[in-house]
Design a protein around this motif. Structure first.
Motif, PDB file in Angstrom:
ATOM      1  N   GLU A  90       0.720  -1.135   0.128  1.00 32.17           N
ATOM      2  CA  GLU A  90      -0.244   0.026   0.101  1.00 32.17           C
ATOM      3  C   GLU A  90       0.962   1.273  -0.028  1.00 32.17           C
ATOM      4  O   GLU A  90       0.274   2.393  -0.281  1.00 32.17           O
ATOM      5  CB  GLU A  90      -1.314  -0.348   1.290  1.00 32.17           C
ATOM      6  CG  GLU A  90      -1.970  -1.067   1.031  1.00 32.17           C
ATOM      7  CD  GLU A  90      -2.956  -0.929   2.187  1.00 32.17           C
ATOM      8  OE1 GLU A  90      -4.206  -1.229   2.227  1.00 32.17           O
ATOM      9  OE2 GLU A  90      -2.708  -0.533   3.394  1.00 32.17           O
ATOM     10  N   TYR A  91       1.980   0.754   0.871  1.00 32.39           N
ATOM     11  CA  TYR A  91       3.090   2.327   1.020  1.00 32.39           C
ATOM     12  C   TYR A  91       3.101   1.844  -0.791  1.00 32.39           C
ATOM     13  O   TYR A  91       3.815   3.557  -1.016  1.00 32.39           O
ATOM     14  CB  TYR A  91       4.275   2.217   1.877  1.00 32.39           C
ATOM     15  CG  TYR A  91       3.822   2.492   2.754  1.00 32.39           C
ATOM     16  CD1 TYR A  91       2.474   3.087   3.715  1.00 32.39           C
ATOM     17  CD2 TYR A  91       4.574   1.386   3.779  1.00 32.39           C
ATOM     18  CE1 TYR A  91       2.355   3.278   5.336  1.00 32.39           C
ATOM     19  CE2 TYR A  91       4.049   1.745   5.458  1.00 32.39           C
ATOM     20  CZ  TYR A  91       2.973   2.760   5.907  1.00 32.39           C
ATOM     21  OH  TYR A  91       2.732   2.757   6.650  1.00 32.39           O
ATOM     22  N   ALA A  92       3.701   1.618  -1.489  1.00 30.92           N
ATOM     23  CA  ALA A  92       4.358   2.035  -2.654  1.00 30.92           C
ATOM     24  C   ALA A  92       3.384   2.582  -3.824  1.00 30.92           C
ATOM     25  O   ALA A  92       3.289   3.243  -4.382  1.00 30.92           O
ATOM     26  CB  ALA A  92       5.420   0.397  -3.029  1.00 30.92           C
ATOM     27  N   TYR A  93       1.672   2.039  -3.547  1.00 33.05           N
ATOM     28  CA  TYR A  93       1.259   2.201  -4.701  1.00 33.05           C
ATOM     29  C   TYR A  93       0.759   3.474  -4.399  1.00 33.05           C
ATOM     30  O   TYR A  93       0.046   3.982  -5.320  1.00 33.05           O
ATOM     31  CB  TYR A  93      -0.108   1.350  -4.031  1.00 33.05           C
ATOM     32  CG  TYR A  93      -1.547   1.748  -5.064  1.00 33.05           C
ATOM     33  CD1 TYR A  93      -1.334   1.098  -6.168  1.00 33.05           C
ATOM     34  CD2 TYR A  93      -2.420   2.259  -4.102  1.00 33.05           C
ATOM     35  CE1 TYR A  93      -3.005   1.301  -7.100  1.00 33.05           C
ATOM     36  CE2 TYR A  93      -3.386   2.533  -5.187  1.00 33.05           C
ATOM     37  CZ  TYR A  93      -4.158   2.010  -6.346  1.00 33.05           C
ATOM     38  OH  TYR A  93      -4.772   2.882  -7.506  1.00 33.05           O
ATOM     39  N   TYR A  94       0.748   3.822  -3.098  1.00 34.23           N
ATOM     40  CA  TYR A  94       0.444   5.566  -2.698  1.00 34.23           C
ATOM     41  C   TYR A  94       1.499   6.408  -2.977  1.00 34.23           C
ATOM     42  O   TYR A  94       1.467   7.398  -2.598  1.00 34.23           O
ATOM     43  CB  TYR A  94      -0.481   5.865  -1.843  1.00 34.23           C
ATOM     44  CG  TYR A  94      -1.864   5.047  -1.355  1.00 34.23           C
ATOM     45  CD1 TYR A  94      -2.633   5.879  -2.331  1.00 34.23           C
ATOM     46  CD2 TYR A  94      -2.009   3.766  -0.775  1.00 34.23           C
ATOM     47  CE1 TYR A  94      -3.931   4.960  -1.989  1.00 34.23           C
ATOM     48  CE2 TYR A  94      -3.287   3.644  -0.784  1.00 34.23           C
ATOM     49  CZ  TYR A  94      -4.197   3.979  -1.157  1.00 34.23           C
ATOM     50  OH  TYR A  94      -5.611   3.231  -1.302  1.00 34.23           O
ATOM     51  N   GLY A  95       2.269   5.731  -3.787  1.00 31.02           N
ATOM     52  CA  GLY A  95       3.622   6.689  -4.018  1.00 31.02           C
ATOM     53  C   GLY A  95       4.612   7.474  -2.736  1.00 31.02           C
ATOM     54  O   GLY A  95       5.362   8.178  -3.034  1.00 31.02           O
ATOM     55  N   GLN A 100      10.322   7.240   3.629  1.00 29.14           N
ATOM     56  CA  GLN A 100       8.828   7.621   5.085  1.00 29.14           C
ATOM     57  C   GLN A 100       8.304   6.861   5.421  1.00 29.14           C
ATOM     58  O   GLN A 100       8.103   6.598   6.232  1.00 29.14           O
ATOM     59  CB  GLN A 100       8.499   8.432   4.256  1.00 29.14           C
ATOM     60  CG  GLN A 100       8.737   9.752   3.199  1.00 29.14           C
ATOM     61  CD  GLN A 100       6.962  10.039   2.566  1.00 29.14           C
ATOM     62  OE1 GLN A 100       7.080   9.842   1.251  1.00 29.14           O
ATOM     63  NE2 GLN A 100       6.289  11.057   3.093  1.00 29.14           N
ATOM     64  N   VAL A 101       8.151   5.129   4.005  1.00 30.97           N
ATOM     65  CA  VAL A 101       7.889   3.927   5.103  1.00 30.97           C
ATOM     66  C   VAL A 101       9.058   3.991   6.337  1.00 30.97           C
ATOM     67  O   VAL A 101       9.099   3.556   7.446  1.00 30.97           O
ATOM     68  CB  VAL A 101       8.773   3.126   3.861  1.00 30.97           C
ATOM     69  CG1 VAL A 101       7.748   1.905   4.693  1.00 30.97           C
ATOM     70  CG2 VAL A 101       7.199   3.867   2.371  1.00 30.97           C
ATOM     71  N   LEU A 102      10.521   4.296   5.968  1.00 28.18           N
ATOM     72  CA  LEU A 102      11.588   3.922   6.954  1.00 28.18           C
ATOM     73  C   LEU A 102      10.512   5.041   8.540  1.00 28.18           C
ATOM     74  O   LEU A 102      11.011   4.058   9.796  1.00 28.18           O
ATOM     75  CB  LEU A 102      12.619   4.787   6.783  1.00 28.18           C
ATOM     76  CG  LEU A 102      13.548   4.186   7.749  1.00 28.18           C
ATOM     77  CD1 LEU A 102      13.472   3.032   8.027  1.00 28.18           C
ATOM     78  CD2 LEU A 102      15.443   4.383   7.420  1.00 28.18           C
ATOM     79  N   VAL A 103      10.664   5.821   8.187  1.00 28.95           N
ATOM     80  CA  VAL A 103      10.091   6.693   9.648  1.00 28.95           C
ATOM     81  C   VAL A 103       8.935   6.348   9.844  1.00 28.95           C
ATOM     82  O   VAL A 103       9.186   6.445  11.492  1.00 28.95           O
ATOM     83  CB  VAL A 103      10.314   8.157   9.179  1.00 28.95           C
ATOM     84  CG1 VAL A 103       9.582   9.082  10.137  1.00 28.95           C
ATOM     85  CG2 VAL A 103      11.410   8.830   8.307  1.00 28.95           C
ATOM     86  N   TYR A 104       8.311   6.053   9.166  1.00 25.87           N
ATOM     87  CA  TYR A 104       6.912   5.170   9.568  1.00 25.87           C
ATOM     88  C   TYR A 104       6.722   4.260  10.242  1.00 25.87           C
ATOM     89  O   TYR A 104       6.812   3.839  11.979  1.00 25.87           O
ATOM     90  CB  TYR A 104       6.051   4.782   8.497  1.00 25.87           C
ATOM     91  CG  TYR A 104       5.064   6.119   7.876  1.00 25.87           C
ATOM     92  CD1 TYR A 104       5.074   7.164   7.766  1.00 25.87           C
ATOM     93  CD2 TYR A 104       5.168   6.117   6.034  1.00 25.87           C
ATOM     94  CE1 TYR A 104       4.920   8.435   7.788  1.00 25.87           C
ATOM     95  CE2 TYR A 104       4.094   6.738   5.420  1.00 25.87           C
ATOM     96  CZ  TYR A 104       4.557   8.062   6.149  1.00 25.87           C
ATOM     97  OH  TYR A 104       4.019   9.501   5.427  1.00 25.87           O
ATOM     98  N   PHE A 105       7.610   2.965  10.436  1.00 25.63           N
ATOM     99  CA  PHE A 105       8.199   2.152  11.216  1.00 25.63           C
ATOM    100  C   PHE A 105       9.138   1.978  12.461  1.00 25.63           C
ATOM    101  O   PHE A 105       8.496   1.654  13.402  1.00 25.63           O
ATOM    102  CB  PHE A 105       9.202   0.899   9.917  1.00 25.63           C
ATOM    103  CG  PHE A 105       8.941  -0.099   9.330  1.00 25.63           C
ATOM    104  CD1 PHE A 105       6.575   0.123   9.152  1.00 25.63           C
ATOM    105  CD2 PHE A 105       8.758  -0.425   7.956  1.00 25.63           C
ATOM    106  CE1 PHE A 105       6.319  -0.458   8.099  1.00 25.63           C
ATOM    107  CE2 PHE A 105       7.994  -0.987   6.842  1.00 25.63           C
ATOM    108  CZ  PHE A 105       6.912  -0.902   7.123  1.00 25.63           C
ATOM    109  N   CYS A 106       9.743   3.203  12.496  1.00 22.87           N
ATOM    110  CA  CYS A 106      10.280   4.109  13.264  1.00 22.87           C
ATOM    111  C   CYS A 106       9.323   4.500  14.892  1.00 22.87           C
ATOM    112  O   CYS A 106      10.198   3.625  15.997  1.00 22.87           O
ATOM    113  CB  CYS A 106      12.024   5.315  12.999  1.00 22.87           C
ATOM    114  SG  CYS A 106      13.027   3.753  12.774  1.00 22.87           S
ATOM    115  N   VAL A 107       8.781   5.824  13.879  1.00 20.70           N
ATOM    116  CA  VAL A 107       7.417   5.670  14.965  1.00 20.70           C
ATOM    117  C   VAL A 107       6.401   4.745  15.712  1.00 20.70           C
ATOM    118  O   VAL A 107       6.125   4.636  16.578  1.00 20.70           O
ATOM    119  CB  VAL A 107       6.177   6.389  13.904  1.00 20.70           C
ATOM    120  CG1 VAL A 107       5.245   6.957  14.649  1.00 20.70           C
ATOM    121  CG2 VAL A 107       7.769   8.538  13.564  1.00 20.70           C
TER     122      VAL A 107
END
Length: 388
Positions: A90-95, A100-107
């Motif tokens: 989903e992250y890749a689909y929405y560009g 940013q994905v790494l930041v989301y996982f860290c959060v």
């Protein structure tokens, strides 16, 4: 004249799926035959296992309880699998970029560390059933949010799903053990439930991949929201099932009593600290492996269908979980501590071979499968030690 370069696509052989399936099948259905042969020696070596004779009524009561719990646990595992398998897609689909994905996982990890840690204490105070329902509501909220906004919010999704994963890792197990003791079932029967939990969790993760792919279909643009709808449906179904079929005994102790017990049993017992350290090491190594296994396999430049490798890894973990009763209560009669020493040593040896920068895909897949076999043995064994 143009030159056409054909890329080689590597896929696991179908024989590997058949081997994992039939090995798990034989391990489950041959165990009662071999274990019945060792019943005479079991009562003398392990009085807790063979010294108590269960009546047919108690056996049927336990089977009803176990079946009901494994059903709801499998649905919760299916929910977890759909969110984890298709989160990055989903992250890749929405560009959304990798940074940013790494930041989301860290959060999400920070939220699980700061807030999810206290879920365990909260469940002991207010009851694990309420935390299980909280787990369902977190998935329900994320699923509704994705369908209403039609766009994924990385901050909300990562925080809610990280908290849900923290609750999932202990709430259902704690609830099962509490109900098991309340109903007066034999303590040795917990081992059977634990390895079945590991088995059905792995099977549910495979099923979540199949379900998600079938819901999305060939067009991601049309089917991107269907997995979230499935999560909403499953969450509502689990909440209704829990509310109607599970009755929780009210807790008599308060926060002060819990603080006294926590100080006496946790901070002054080196075995408990060692068990927590072993569990943390397992989670750390498994997380690192799940981050690196895909880049490691495709490092030699060949195209690989990673979606076909994922069921192999989960199938290997299923096979490892079916080996647990052979070690603990079968004719092998291995102590849980000795079994853990063997499994941890084998897993460490496997990862040390991978760390040597070995790039043959078939060998890497074999090593990764062997590691997950060890994980399938370790998870129920650690869970059994926690109940002791």
């Amino acid at each position: 004249m143009g030159v056409v370069i054909e890329s080689e696509v590597w896929e696991p052989k179908p024989q590997l799926y058949l081997f994992l399936f039939f090995s798990s099948f034989l391990s489950i259905f041959l165990f009662p035959y071999f274990s019945s042969k060792s019943n005479k020696t079991t009562s003398s070596i392990y009085p807790d296992l063979g010294g108590i004779v269960s009546t047919p009524s108690s056996q049927s009561s336990f089977l009803r309880f176990q079946t009901s719990f494994l059903f709801i646990f499998s649905l919760a595992s299916l929910n977890e699998g759909i969110q984890s398998v298709f989160g990055e897609f989903e992250y890749a689909y929405y560009g959304i970029s990798r940074e940013q994905v790494l930041v989301y996982f860290c959060v999400g990890s920070a939220s699980a560390l700061l807030f999810g840690t206290f879920f365990g204490m909260l469940s002991d105070v207010i009851g694990p059933k309420k935390i299980c329902i909280t787990f369902c509501f977190l998935h329900l909220f994320v699923g509704i949010w994705k369908n209403v906004t039609m766009h994924i919010s990385g901050w909300i999704a990562s925080i809610c799903l990280a908290l849900a994963s923290s609750a999932f890792s202990f709430c259902f197990e704690t609830w099962m053990v509490t109900e098991h003791e309340k109903l007066g079932h034999r303590q040795d029967m917990l081992s059977d439930t634990f390895w079945l939990m590991a088995f059905f969790e792995s099977a549910s993760l495979i099923g979540s991949q199949v379900l998600g792919n079938s819901l999305i279909g060939a067009s991601a643009q049309k089917g991107i929201g269907f997995p979230s709808i499935a999560v909403v449906f499953l969450s509502v179904m689990i909440i209704i099932y829990i509310g109607r079929n599970w009755k929780e005994t009210p807790l008599t102790g308060g926060v002060k009593d819990y603080a006294i017990a926590l100080n006496a049993c946790i901070f002054h017992d080196k075995k408990v600290c060692l068990l927590a350290f072993a569990q943390a090491c397992l989670h750390f190594s498994t997380t690192v492996l799940w981050i690196l296994w895909a880049p490691t396999i495709v490092a030699d430049g060949r195209e690989v269908h990673l979606g076909l490798i994922y069921p192999c890894l989960m199938g290997a973990r299923m096979l490892g979980s079916t080996a647990v009763p052979w070690f603990h209560s079968g004719f092998l009669q291995v102590q849980i501590e000795d079994c853990l020493i063997f499994a941890f040593s084998a897993a460490g040896l496997v990862l040390s071979i991978v760390a040597y920068d070995y790039q043959e895909i078939g060998t890497l897949l074999t090593l990764f499968c062997f590691f997950h076999v060890c994980v399938g043995i370790i998870l129920p064994s650690l869970a059994r030690l926690r109940t002791m």
